[in-house]
Scaffold this active site. Structure first.
Site, mmCIF file in Angstrom:
data_model
loop_
_atom_site.group_PDB
_atom_site.id
_atom_site.type_symbol
_atom_site.label_atom_id
_atom_site.label_comp_id
_atom_site.label_asym_id
_atom_site.label_seq_id
_atom_site.Cartn_x
_atom_site.Cartn_y
_atom_site.Cartn_z
ATOM 1 N N GLY A 95 28.881 74.319 21.215
ATOM 2 C CA GLY A 95 28.202 75.222 20.435
ATOM 3 C C GLY A 95 26.901 74.793 19.881
ATOM 4 O O GLY A 95 26.591 73.663 19.963
ATOM 5 N N GLY A 110 32.956 74.112 22.455
ATOM 6 C CA GLY A 110 32.808 75.304 23.049
ATOM 7 C C GLY A 110 32.821 75.281 24.610
ATOM 8 O O GLY A 110 32.900 76.174 25.496
ATOM 9 N N ASP A 127 38.213 74.722 17.567
ATOM 10 C CA ASP A 127 38.190 76.030 17.570
ATOM 11 C C ASP A 127 38.337 76.180 18.958
ATOM 12 O O ASP A 127 38.619 75.539 20.000
ATOM 13 C CB ASP A 127 37.236 76.703 16.868
ATOM 14 C CG ASP A 127 35.848 76.392 17.320
ATOM 15 O OD1 ASP A 127 35.646 75.486 17.809
ATOM 16 O OD2 ASP A 127 35.104 77.285 16.982
#
Length: 371
Positions: free
Chosen positions: A76, A124, A155
């Protein structure tokens, strides 16, 4: 592998190039100077494109690649997340909600989704590739979840993937934050096929007219031996504990030099991030679906965006680049059990969990892998 601009559909969204050639829909992440780091706008463009192509009978296969020679995606936009975290983290929460919904959509996509994980694939970047049904790595691949190094946690479904790696290999990667090779990525379940980088352009052309299995078989080669998999004996032993302090003690006491190096790597990371990452992995292992894990990751991510560790980690590593983060608390032993558990509690009405955004109602197909 750069984009081509021929065919009946070509659309330029600046940071994402969207092209259709023959039976192939091709998405190109197009921020090469930033190693194609994802912005919120890019996530929305990818999501809308996948939705459109899923209902377009003329598109048989989707391919995602990164512009430039450095990699698919470095994660990200960390600077944007840092800036927003200093202001309260509201924009990051909205970004993650859309990003995690995209990750879930990729995992259950009804058509072959071919992700070329060439070069750098971090954070990401793993989210838009490793949940796909056909995941290709090369001799240049460097795949990882580096979040603990910036005071954050894996994540984008990373804890789902790592918690299902053989033995404790995923725990090792999650806590140390180091990247692995393409061969390692295949061994731990983050990728499927090894293709020499020189064959990638030909693969993209073949996918315009040929079935995925046939096109992949024509260029794939046997993956090299996974150096990470060969270290599983000490990794499984040292990371078996559910306590981060005990894991570091076991690593430090190991006669294996690589284990002692892992201990040093973990001790350089945010103690809070390491502790919460370990707890996230253990909880993810017990959860049944990717959606449930993404729901958990959302709660944890929002709380890190509103704390001190993420801001301090990005400051030290990316903004000031002094490489001397001041973690709070400064030691693993100082991170209390209650502090860890607070990251997983439900969010209040101003920050609805992903289930309220419709994510957890989606049907995951985690065992679907064409070819």
């Amino acid at each position: 592998m750069g984009p081509e601009t021929i065919g009946p559909e070509t659309s330029n969204h600046e940071d994402v190039l969207v092209e259709r050639r023959g039976r192939l829909g091709h998405i190109v992440l197009n921020r090469p100077k930033a190693i194609n780091a994802l912005t919120h706008g890019m996530v929305k463009t990818i999501a809308a494109t996948l939705e459109r192509w899923e209902h377009d009978d003329s598109v048989s296969t989707v391919l995602i690649t990164g512009a430039g020679e450095r990699g698919l995606c470095a994660g990200g936009d960390i600077v944007a997340i840092y800036t927003d975290a200093k202001a309260g983290g509201n924009d990051s929460a909205r970004f993650w909600a859309d990003e995690y919904a995209l990750n879930a959509h990729i995992a259950r996509y009804s058509k072959p989704y071919v992700a070329v994980m060439d070069g750098v694939v971090l954070g990401g970047g793993v989210g838009v590739s490793a949940h796909g049904s056909v995941r290709v790595v090369t001799e240049r691949s460097r795949v990882g979840m580096p979040e603990t190094g910036i005071g954050f946690v894996p994540d984008v479904g990373g804890t789902f993937l790592l918690s299902r790696a053989p033995g404790e290999l995923g725990t090792h990667l999650g806590l140390t934050a180091g990247p692995v090779t393409g061969a390692d990525a295949i061994a731990i379940g983050l990728a499927d096929h090894f293709v020499p980088s020189e064959a990638l352009a030909g693969l993209a052309i073949a996918l315009e007219t040929r079935d995925v299995a046939e096109a992949i078989a024509a260029v794939a080669t046997a993956a090299p031996v996974s150096a990470l998999l060969e270290q599983r004996h000490w990794i499984d032993d040292c990371y078996a504990s559910d306590d981060a302090t005990e894991i570091v003690e076991r690593l430090s006491a190991s006669p294996v030099e690589a284990a002692r190096a892992a201990a040093s790597a973990i001790l350089a990371k945010s103690p809070t991030a390491v502790s919460v990452t370990l707890e996230s992995l253990r909880r993810a292992r017990a959860l049944g679906t990717l959606e449930e894990v993404l729901d958990q990751e959302f709660r944890v991510s929002v709380r890190f965006a509103r704390g001190t560790e993420l801001v301090e980690g990005v400051r030290a590593q990316v903004i000031d680049k002094d490489r001397t983060p001041h973690w709070s608390p400064p030691a693993l032993a100082d991170v209390s059990r209650s502090a860890i558990e607070a990251y997983f509690a439900g969010l209040d009405g101003s920050d609805p969990p992903l289930r309220e955004l419709g994510l957890s109602s989606m049907t995951a197909e985690q065992d679907r892998r064409t070819p």
